[in-house]
Design an enzyme around this catalytic site. Structure first.
Site, PDB file in Angstrom:
ATOM      1  N   TYR A  65      21.599  34.524  21.510  1.00  0.00           N
ATOM      2  CA  TYR A  65      20.203  35.272  21.652  1.00  0.00           C
ATOM      3  C   TYR A  65      19.815  34.996  22.892  1.00  0.00           C
ATOM      4  O   TYR A  65      19.715  33.734  23.467  1.00  0.00           O
ATOM      5  CB  TYR A  65      19.093  34.469  20.902  1.00  0.00           C
ATOM      6  N   PRO A 213      12.530  38.468   6.589  1.00  0.00           N
ATOM      7  CA  PRO A 213      11.861  38.568   5.150  1.00  0.00           C
ATOM      8  C   PRO A 213      10.617  39.475   5.419  1.00  0.00           C
ATOM      9  O   PRO A 213      10.111  39.893   4.197  1.00  0.00           O
ATOM     10  CB  PRO A 213      11.340  37.149   5.031  1.00  0.00           C
ATOM     11  N   GLY A 215      10.827  42.535   6.911  1.00  0.00           N
ATOM     12  CA  GLY A 215      11.544  43.756   7.124  1.00  0.00           C
ATOM     13  C   GLY A 215      11.500  44.117   8.733  1.00  0.00           C
ATOM     14  O   GLY A 215      11.272  45.303   9.077  1.00  0.00           O
TER      15      GLY A 215
END
Length: 339
Positions: A65, A213, A215
């Site tokens: 990241y 979680p 989406g």
């Protein structure tokens, strides 16, 4: 003034000697540095500090990241609060400092080098949970996990995890060294793991850490048909669910979630998170890690812990968002997912 939020309980990932107690809701830190718009270090550090104050102590990052800058950000944020944190990071998606993607790397020598580099960037002497970010099909999983087990023996890592691993890989890895947690995408929009992965997690006593979680933000109810900004990777073909007609169809599903949320007096995002939190049968402990770099969204997510769903509510939501009606693969290239 910040809004009142419920206390954050703890949960346990895994079983026996390799169990890890974490906050029941974690914090995904990726978007503070890359992918979802411009990096925001100040906002990210403020969000981490507020998370710790509220009891969200399970922090998730990865070396890729940024690349590398997210671990540095997290390290600065927890520098004087390390003992409060369950710190998780990942290796395996190899990138160069300029962002170039090298590929998936599970070679034992790379595992050792990656861990030492993460420890330096984070400014810590150990990791609470160390994941293989993606499975390297060119290297036997036994060799990769064997190297990870050496890190445990050396005291550099406390617990081991896998990400996006399939049932056979999980079994083979667990036979080398107990796996504490599997991190994989899981939400009302992504339920693939229920049929084949969840039974293995229950059998072997492995916890589940659902990422995305919400989406990738679609389930918050705040996304419109205009989609995301140009500097947001969700606008790219890499995320088909937020493209064109796929997005329009998926937002119609979100409308159904929003209708249920209105009945229960919560936001769509809180309801979507509460649904994941209620799926305690998905593994030996479930701790989702919604990502945000904004304190107000963190506090809204914590509010999901106060949304108590009956089994009937859980079933009704699952029926309202049938997997076959979700449009688009979760990635444009699914070849890196271990089936």
């Amino acid at each position: 003034m910040s809004s009142p939020v419920p206390p954050v309980p703890t949960t346990t990932l895994g079983t026996g000697a390799h169990a890890l107690e974490v906050s029941a809701l974690g914090l995904g830190c990726m978007g503070m540095s890359e992918f979802y718009g411009a990096a925001d270090e100040a906002g990210g550090i403020a969000t981490i500090h507020r998370a710790l104050d509220l009891g969200v102590t399970f922090l998730d990052t990865a070396d890729m990241y940024g690349p590398f800058t997210n671990e540095q950000l997290v390290g600065r944020a927890i520098a004087d609060r390390r003992d409060e944190v369950q710190l998780a990071t990942k290796f395996g998606n190899e990138r160069l400092p300029d962002g170039t993607r090298v590929g998936i790397n599970g070679r034992p020598d790379y595992v050792r080098r990656a861990c030492d580099a993460s420890l330096r960037r984070l400014g810590v002497d150990h990791l609470d949970l160390y994941y293989q970010h993606r499975v390297d099909r060119s290297v036997p999983i036994e060799e990769t996990v064997g190297a990870m087990a050496e890190l445990v023996a050396a005291g550099k890592v406390r617990h081991l995890g896998l990400s996006e691993a399939g049932p056979d890989t999980i079994r083979r890895a667990h036979a080398v060294h107990p796996i504490t947690a599997l991190q994989t995408e899981y939400s009302l929009f992504t339920r693939d793991l229920e049929d084949d992965v969840a039974p293995v997690l229950r059998e072997l006593g492995i916890g589940l850490v659902p990422y995305s979680p919400l989406g990738r933000g679609l389930l918050t109810g705040t996304v419109t048909e205009a989609g995301f900004g140009e500097d947001d990777s969700r606008s790219s073909v890499y995320f088909p669910r937020s493209q064109g007609e796929n997005l329009r169809a998926n937002l119609r599903l979100v409308d159904r979630v929003a209708a249920h949320a209105a009945e229960l007096g919560c936001t769509p995002g809180q309801l979507a998170l509460a649904w994941v939190l209620a799926r305690t049968d998905a593994g030996a402990g479930v701790a989702p890690i919604p990502g945000t770099r904004r304190v107000r969204y963190l506090e809204e997510n914590i509010g999901a812990l106060g949304v108590h769903l009956t089994p009937q509510d859980v079933a009704a939501l699952a029926a309202a968002v049938p997997p076959e009606e979700v449009r688009g693969d979760r990635y444009g290239d699914m070849s890196h997912i271990d089936a």
